[in-house]
Design a protein around this motif. Structure first.
Motif, PDB file in Angstrom:
ATOM      1  N   LEU A  10       7.273   9.654  -0.765  1.00  0.00           N
ATOM      2  CA  LEU A  10       6.414  10.637  -0.107  1.00  0.00           C
ATOM      3  C   LEU A  10       5.098  10.871  -0.833  1.00  0.00           C
ATOM      4  O   LEU A  10       4.207  11.532  -0.303  1.00  0.00           O
ATOM      5  N   ASP A  11       4.946  10.318  -2.038  1.00  0.00           N
ATOM      6  CA  ASP A  11       3.667  10.423  -2.736  1.00  0.00           C
ATOM      7  C   ASP A  11       2.646   9.426  -2.196  1.00  0.00           C
ATOM      8  O   ASP A  11       1.453   9.542  -2.494  1.00  0.00           O
ATOM      9  N   ILE A  12       3.093   8.461  -1.426  1.00  0.00           N
ATOM     10  CA  ILE A  12       2.203   7.406  -0.945  1.00  0.00           C
ATOM     11  C   ILE A  12       1.429   7.911   0.265  1.00  0.00           C
ATOM     12  O   ILE A  12       2.024   8.285   1.278  1.00  0.00           O
ATOM     13  N   PRO A  13       0.101   7.930   0.199  1.00  0.00           N
ATOM     14  CA  PRO A  13      -0.702   8.431   1.329  1.00  0.00           C
ATOM     15  C   PRO A  13      -0.468   7.612   2.596  1.00  0.00           C
ATOM     16  O   PRO A  13      -0.284   6.397   2.542  1.00  0.00           O
ATOM     17  N   ARG A  14      -0.489   8.280   3.726  1.00  0.00           N
ATOM     18  CA  ARG A  14      -0.205   7.630   5.001  1.00  0.00           C
ATOM     19  C   ARG A  14      -1.169   6.482   5.292  1.00  0.00           C
ATOM     20  O   ARG A  14      -0.766   5.446   5.820  1.00  0.00           O
ATOM     21  N   GLU A  15      -2.445   6.649   4.904  1.00  0.00           N
ATOM     22  CA  GLU A  15      -3.413   5.592   5.207  1.00  0.00           C
ATOM     23  C   GLU A  15      -3.121   4.314   4.434  1.00  0.00           C
ATOM     24  O   GLU A  15      -3.449   3.218   4.880  1.00  0.00           O
ATOM     25  N   HIS A  16      -2.484   4.441   3.260  1.00  0.00           N
ATOM     26  CA  HIS A  16      -2.106   3.250   2.503  1.00  0.00           C
ATOM     27  C   HIS A  16      -0.842   2.618   3.067  1.00  0.00           C
ATOM     28  O   HIS A  16      -0.670   1.401   3.004  1.00  0.00           O
ATOM     29  N   VAL A  17       0.037   3.458   3.597  1.00  0.00           N
ATOM     30  CA  VAL A  17       1.311   2.965   4.125  1.00  0.00           C
ATOM     31  C   VAL A  17       1.081   1.963   5.245  1.00  0.00           C
ATOM     32  O   VAL A  17       1.756   0.928   5.324  1.00  0.00           O
ATOM     33  N   HIS A  18       0.118   2.250   6.119  1.00  0.00           N
ATOM     34  CA  HIS A  18      -0.107   1.399   7.285  1.00  0.00           C
ATOM     35  C   HIS A  18      -1.249   0.399   7.085  1.00  0.00           C
ATOM     36  O   HIS A  18      -1.660  -0.255   8.042  1.00  0.00           O
ATOM     37  N   ASN A  19      -1.725   0.287   5.860  1.00  0.00           N
ATOM     38  CA  ASN A  19      -2.730  -0.729   5.546  1.00  0.00           C
ATOM     39  C   ASN A  19      -2.020  -2.073   5.389  1.00  0.00           C
ATOM     40  O   ASN A  19      -1.148  -2.232   4.531  1.00  0.00           O
ATOM     41  N   THR A  20      -2.400  -3.043   6.214  1.00  0.00           N
ATOM     42  CA  THR A  20      -1.673  -4.323   6.208  1.00  0.00           C
ATOM     43  C   THR A  20      -1.768  -5.045   4.872  1.00  0.00           C
ATOM     44  O   THR A  20      -0.877  -5.840   4.538  1.00  0.00           O
ATOM     45  N   SER A  21      -2.819  -4.777   4.099  1.00  0.00           N
ATOM     46  CA  SER A  21      -2.959  -5.455   2.811  1.00  0.00           C
ATOM     47  C   SER A  21      -1.945  -4.957   1.786  1.00  0.00           C
ATOM     48  O   SER A  21      -1.754  -5.585   0.744  1.00  0.00           O
ATOM     49  N   THR A  22      -1.288  -3.834   2.084  1.00  0.00           N
ATOM     50  CA  THR A  22      -0.319  -3.273   1.151  1.00  0.00           C
ATOM     51  C   THR A  22       0.978  -4.080   1.113  1.00  0.00           C
ATOM     52  O   THR A  22       1.667  -4.115   0.095  1.00  0.00           O
TER      53      THR A  22
END
Length: 416
Positions: A202-214
């Motif tokens: 839950l510390d991971i920001p939502r915008e990073h979660v759905h970034n395909t490069s992640t």
């Protein structure tokens, strides 16, 4: 004498070329998140089909790659597993707007009072249902008969790989995929916060979660591994634990409509709402921004959305968006032998059981339930103004998802 010198020179050049080839290959493959683990013993749910694990049965190239991967196990045994030092505790509820809270329906209770399920029998039944209908020649749907090799790379973009723990997750939008992606990020350590891998999902920001490069996904393999990509995919599919989560297809559609068209979403307004309003509601000269449209009371209706899905022109322009694309098109369940099938309707129990099977339940916990208030009991209300013929056509469009994953046919919606 000249021939002898030429022969020696040829040997030297060939040797140099082979050394360079090995260096280049290892640089591309060995360092690009290509961990293989030593402690992982592939968990299987009882009753699951065990894919052939005998390396001798693999084709020559696969066998070579398999031996190469196996030889790297000792080297990777020293990889520090910092995540094993912590038992991640749930964090505070993230900040969301009142409107988002109302539409999305977060529920942060622990749900400890729920009855425990016999998970082993449940998995046996779910996998049996899937296998039986995939093998049933009288039950057909598009792409069912093709092989894994026939699936184009761009259709494999939903298969997320964690090489550290030997896990492959096929994400389905509107089925708790945000939190499962967070879990995969923590396990794979694919995202750093100030140089340190995230420990708490839950510390991971939502915008990073759905970034395909992640995420490392199958569709990226060609760029990274070239002609070896399909062979590596097959090896991972044989050796790794593969899972997905699904939900009632009609309820998923309602959930997608609510989150993408009842909330202000600039991208979805421009790409989908404007064409729908023009085609099915006869609106012209629409505002260019979603805020202006909402202010003027211009919103896509559920009826517009259903017409859009049924319109044969829709997919001639582009494939369905992932939020309403059928699960069988996202995850290819008749071409990939999934070891675990979870359902949103039993998310808490399924998630806890899966983390135990993966032997990572001491490393993290699945985040508190994202309890979307789009319930199956709402179907009657949502479809009340949808003509019967449309409902029947919609069922045919999503029938494979109903059947393959054991959801009952909604007879009350398909009859007068």
């Amino acid at each position: 004498m000249t021939k002898a010198r030429l022969l020696r020179l040829s040997v030297v050049l060939v040797s140099i070329f082979m050394i360079l080839l090995i260096i280049v290959y290892w640089d591309n493959v060995g360092t690009a998140h290509f961990y293989l683990h030593t402690s992982f013993s592939r968990p299987r749910s009882p009753g699951a089909i065990v894919a052939g694990e005998d390396w001798e049965t693999l084709p020559d190239v696969d066998e070579f790659l398999a031996k190469l991967l196996s030889s790297s196990l000792k080297q990777n045994s020293s990889i520090p597993r910092k995540t094993e030092q912590l038992l991640i505790q749930g964090s505070n509820k993230p900040v969301v707007s009142n409107l988002e809270e109302n539409v999305r329906g977060y529920d942060w209770s622990t749900h400890k009072d729920r009855n425990s399920l016999d998970q082993e029998k449940l998995q046996v039944e779910r996998q049996r249902t899937l296998r039986e209908f995939c093998a049933n020649s009288s039950f057909t749907f598009p792409t069912k008969e093709r092989s894994f090799d026939d699936i184009p790379n761009y259709e494999l973009n939903h298969l997320i790989v964690d090489d550290r723990h030997g896990v492959i997750y096929c994400y389905v939008p509107k089925v708790a995929c945000t939190n499962w992606k967070r879990v995969m990020i923590v396990l794979s350590e694919s995202l750093l916060d100030q140089g340190v891998p995230y420990r708490n999902p839950l510390d991971i920001p939502r915008e990073h979660v759905h970034n395909t490069s992640t995420h490392l996904t199958f569709n990226k393999f060609w760029r990274r591994y070239g002609k070896f990509s399909r062979h590596l995919m097959k090896i991972k599919l044989k050796k790794y634990t593969k899972f997905l989560f699904v939900r009632d297809p009609f309820v998923r559609l309602i959930s997608a409509f609510r989150s993408k068209f009842e909330l202000e979403n600039e991208d979805f307004y421009r790409r989908f709402a404007i064409p729908m309003l023009k085609l099915y509601s006869n609106h012209t000269n629409l505002p260019t921004s979603v805020s202006e449209a909402f202010g003027a009371g211009l919103k896509v209706s559920f009826s517009d959305f259903i017409q859009y899905l049924l319109d044969p022109r829709t997919e001639k322009m582009a494939p369905f968006n992932e939020h309403w694309r059928q699960v069988y098109r996202l995850c290819h369940p008749c071409q990939i032998d999934y070891d675990f099938i979870g359902k949103l309707e039993t998310l808490d129990e399924d998630a806890a059981y899966l983390l135990q099977l993966l032997k990572v339940d001491r490393l993290l916990r699945f985040p508190p339930s994202y309890r979307n208030r789009t319930a199956s009991s709402w179907e009657d209300n949502w479809f009340a103004k949808i003509p019967l013929a449309w409902r029947q056509q919609l069922y045919k469009l999503y029938e494979a998802d109903f059947v393959l994953f054991g959801y009952p046919k909604p007879e009350n919606l398909l009859k007068d």
